[in-house]
Design an enzyme around this catalytic site. Structure first.
Site, PDB file in Angstrom:
ATOM      1  N   GLY A   1       0.846  -1.180   0.000  1.00  0.00           N
ATOM      2  CA  GLY A   1       0.000   0.000   0.000  1.00  0.00           C
ATOM      3  C   GLY A   1       0.883   1.232   0.000  1.00  0.00           C
ATOM      4  O   GLY A   1       2.109   1.131   0.064  1.00  0.00           O
ATOM      5  N   TYR A   2       0.253   2.395  -0.047  1.00  0.00           N
ATOM      6  CA  TYR A   2       0.992   3.654  -0.123  1.00  0.00           C
ATOM      7  C   TYR A   2       0.533   4.618   0.953  1.00  0.00           C
ATOM      8  O   TYR A   2      -0.658   4.878   1.094  1.00  0.00           O
ATOM      9  CB  TYR A   2       0.825   4.289  -1.511  1.00  0.00           C
ATOM     10  CG  TYR A   2       1.592   3.524  -2.556  1.00  0.00           C
ATOM     11  CD1 TYR A   2       2.885   3.882  -2.905  1.00  0.00           C
ATOM     12  CD2 TYR A   2       1.037   2.399  -3.151  1.00  0.00           C
ATOM     13  CE1 TYR A   2       3.598   3.149  -3.825  1.00  0.00           C
ATOM     14  CE2 TYR A   2       1.750   1.654  -4.075  1.00  0.00           C
ATOM     15  CZ  TYR A   2       3.030   2.043  -4.406  1.00  0.00           C
ATOM     16  OH  TYR A   2       3.746   1.308  -5.321  1.00  0.00           O
ATOM     17  N   LEU A   3       1.499   5.160   1.701  1.00  0.00           N
ATOM     18  CA  LEU A   3       1.207   6.222   2.654  1.00  0.00           C
ATOM     19  C   LEU A   3       1.146   7.559   1.923  1.00  0.00           C
ATOM     20  O   LEU A   3       0.471   8.483   2.351  1.00  0.00           O
ATOM     21  CB  LEU A   3       2.274   6.265   3.751  1.00  0.00           C
ATOM     22  CG  LEU A   3       2.393   4.991   4.593  1.00  0.00           C
ATOM     23  CD1 LEU A   3       3.537   5.116   5.590  1.00  0.00           C
ATOM     24  CD2 LEU A   3       1.092   4.693   5.309  1.00  0.00           C
TER      25      LEU A   3
ATOM     26  N   GLU B   1      -3.336   5.033   1.871  1.00  0.00           N
ATOM     27  CA  GLU B   1      -4.341   5.497   0.915  1.00  0.00           C
ATOM     28  C   GLU B   1      -5.187   4.304   0.475  1.00  0.00           C
ATOM     29  O   GLU B   1      -4.730   3.155   0.563  1.00  0.00           O
ATOM     30  CB  GLU B   1      -3.644   6.128  -0.299  1.00  0.00           C
ATOM     31  CG  GLU B   1      -2.860   7.376   0.037  1.00  0.00           C
ATOM     32  CD  GLU B   1      -2.131   7.964  -1.166  1.00  0.00           C
ATOM     33  OE1 GLU B   1      -2.332   7.495  -2.303  1.00  0.00           O
ATOM     34  OE2 GLU B   1      -1.360   8.909  -0.959  1.00  0.00           O
TER      35      GLU B   1
END
Length: 156
Positions: A29-31, A83
């Site tokens: 995932g992406y912060l 996100e």
């Protein structure tokens, strides 16, 4: 920070699987997914990582990258802040000539997409092209994992 130089290609057949010497499941995932500083968290096999990447150069082949191993539990904790959207894929490693190709077969909303990457010492470095390699997509933003999270392949 280290400089990452890689080229990315579509894959036109699953012949790479027979040549693979290692396969690893990856969930990430992406912060932050802004191009100037993507912050990725991932579980790769049983290990966790946090990676920060800078914006690519004009060709899209070169950018700064910093990565640190963290626990898989820390990744799962940080996923609560990520996100929306998760990338799920299997990474196959294939040796060809003096290089190791990383071939990602995507699942979920990115099912059907298979992309190969090769890391190079310079953008001009030559390499052997496997028979299963398709068109080059280096620098095409829609193939970045951070974009596939927002705009999955199934919705193109």
């Amino acid at each position: 920070m280290a400089q990452e130089i890689e080229k990315k290609f579509l894959v036109q057949s699953e012949a790479f699987k027979a040549e693979s010497f290692k396969q690893t499941r990856i969930t990430q995932g992406y912060l932050s997914s802004v191009p100037e500083r993507t912050v990725r968290i991932r579980v790769k096999g049983d290990k966790g990582y946090i990676t920060i990447k800078g914006i690519g150069n004009l060709s899209g082949a070169s950018r700064f990258e910093w990565e640190k191993e963290i626990s898989a539990q820390e990744v799962m904790d940080l996923m609560q802040l990520a996100e929306p959207g998760v990338i799920d894929k299997t990474r196959y490693q294939v040796k060809k000539g003096g290089h190791t190709w990383e071939v990602d077969e995507f699942y979920g909303e990115n099912q059907g997409l298979i992309v190969a990457e090769i890391e190079l010492q310079s953008e001009e470095e030559s390499f052997d092209r496997p028979e299963w390699l398709g068109a080059e997509v280096t620098g095409e933003v829609k193939y970045y994992n951070s974009m596939l999270m927002k705009h999955p392949y199934a919705k193109w």
